[in-house]
Design a protein around this motif. Structure first.
Motif, PDB file in Angstrom:
ATOM      1  N   LEU A  55     -17.242  44.880  -9.344  1.00 40.83           N
ATOM      2  CA  LEU A  55     -17.345  45.868 -10.257  1.00 40.83           C
ATOM      3  C   LEU A  55     -17.690  47.258  -9.566  1.00 40.83           C
ATOM      4  N   GLY A  56     -18.273  47.118  -8.231  1.00 40.50           N
ATOM      5  CA  GLY A  56     -18.682  48.560  -7.762  1.00 40.50           C
ATOM      6  C   GLY A  56     -19.231  48.135  -6.441  1.00 40.50           C
ATOM      7  N   TRP A  57     -19.393  49.393  -5.791  1.00 42.88           N
ATOM      8  CA  TRP A  57     -20.200  49.224  -4.275  1.00 42.88           C
ATOM      9  C   TRP A  57     -20.734  50.519  -4.071  1.00 42.88           C
ATOM     10  N   ILE A  58     -21.527  50.570  -3.070  1.00 50.34           N
ATOM     11  CA  ILE A  58     -22.461  51.472  -2.533  1.00 50.34           C
ATOM     12  C   ILE A  58     -22.572  51.345  -1.091  1.00 50.34           C
ATOM     13  N   ALA A  59     -22.607  52.413  -0.352  1.00 56.83           N
ATOM     14  CA  ALA A  59     -22.230  52.431   1.208  1.00 56.83           C
ATOM     15  C   ALA A  59     -23.110  53.673   1.738  1.00 56.83           C
ATOM     16  N   ALA A  60     -23.730  53.532   2.915  1.00 56.47           N
ATOM     17  CA  ALA A  60     -24.181  54.723   3.348  1.00 56.47           C
ATOM     18  C   ALA A  60     -23.570  55.011   4.810  1.00 56.47           C
TER      19      ALA A  60
END
Length: 158
Positions: A55-60
């Motif tokens: 559904l979604g992702w986050i990354a740094a």
């Protein structure tokens, strides 16, 4: 986030790119380039109830390799167009903040196009503050674009 998520991560990234107000990028990178650029400890995904659809992702990414900036990261968060408005981005950002806090990250920053009002509102709700606007910082689709610089400072003492 793992290699098994690569196809869906990059497809969601490309959907955001195609909409025109998410990034200066014009096409999603290869998985190897994406993987190499993001910090392994701070990459998260949310799957649907079946565990099959991302559904979604986050990354740094690391802001600098200078030791003075060891606790500063820049992040991106992307949600599948059909999953927007369901709290996915908020859940990702909350989990990401917990992850970075636990790792001693004292500043999370992001650059967001001013037209991306949903992302700006999301970040304000999560405790980010506007540092300023970088005017005409880059060209995107043959026009100059501004970027709003936001940051969230940890409440912990490191």
């Amino acid at each position: 986030m793992a290699e098994c998520h690569a196809q869906q991560v990059l497809a969601i990234y490309q959907a955001g790119i195609d909409e025109g107000d998410a990034t200066f990028e014009t096409e999603a990178p290869t998985w190897s380039a994406f993987d190499a650029a993001r910090l392994p400890a701070h990459r998260l995904v949310i799957m649907d109830g079946s565990g099959e659809k991302l559904l979604g992702w986050i990354a740094a990414t690391q802001v600098s390799d200078r030791c003075a900036y060891a606790g500063v990261v820049e992040h991106s968060v992307y949600v599948h167009p059909k999953a927007r408005g369901q709290g996915v981005a908020s859940a990702l950002l909350d989990a990401f903040i917990d992850s970075t806090e636990a790792a001693g990250i004292w500043t999370i920053q992001s650059g967001i196009f001013p037209e991306n009002t949903a992302s700006l509102a999301l970040h304000r709700r999560a405790g980010f503050r506007v540092i300023g606007t970088r005017e005409r910082i880059g060209r995107h689709h043959d026009r100059w674009r501004d970027v709003v610089l936001l940051e969230r400072r940890s409440v912990k003492e490191f």
